[in-house]
Motif scaffolding. Sequence first.
Motif: not given
Length: 120
Positions: A14-18
Amino acid sequence: MNRTAMTTTGLVLAALLGLGDVASIAGGVDGPPLAVVIAGAVLGVITLAGVVLGWRGSRAGIVAVVVTRLLSALAAVPAFFVDDVPAPAVALATVGLVLTLVAVALLAPALRPTVRAGVA
């Protein structure tokens, strides 16, 4: 809340997507409308804040991550129905949707209430 390997993986994904959502604000002229890019960047920032909170054990942080990732994925859906969207953009939207669903599936168990021994 104990952070399992699944939760950790979901938060990292999720952090990478964010980060990708935030970085999209620096995209070129031939991208989605500016309002969509700005909304995506805002959702990306909220996702990153939720990841930090979720990493520290906050269930509310994980809820924020799940909600913002699903809203971000929802914003990508028109790429499949608008005629003049380039094929690489559709492929990127597809990858983003799949990775979002994987992240949400990894984070969902962390949202279940914990049952403690001896408590009815």
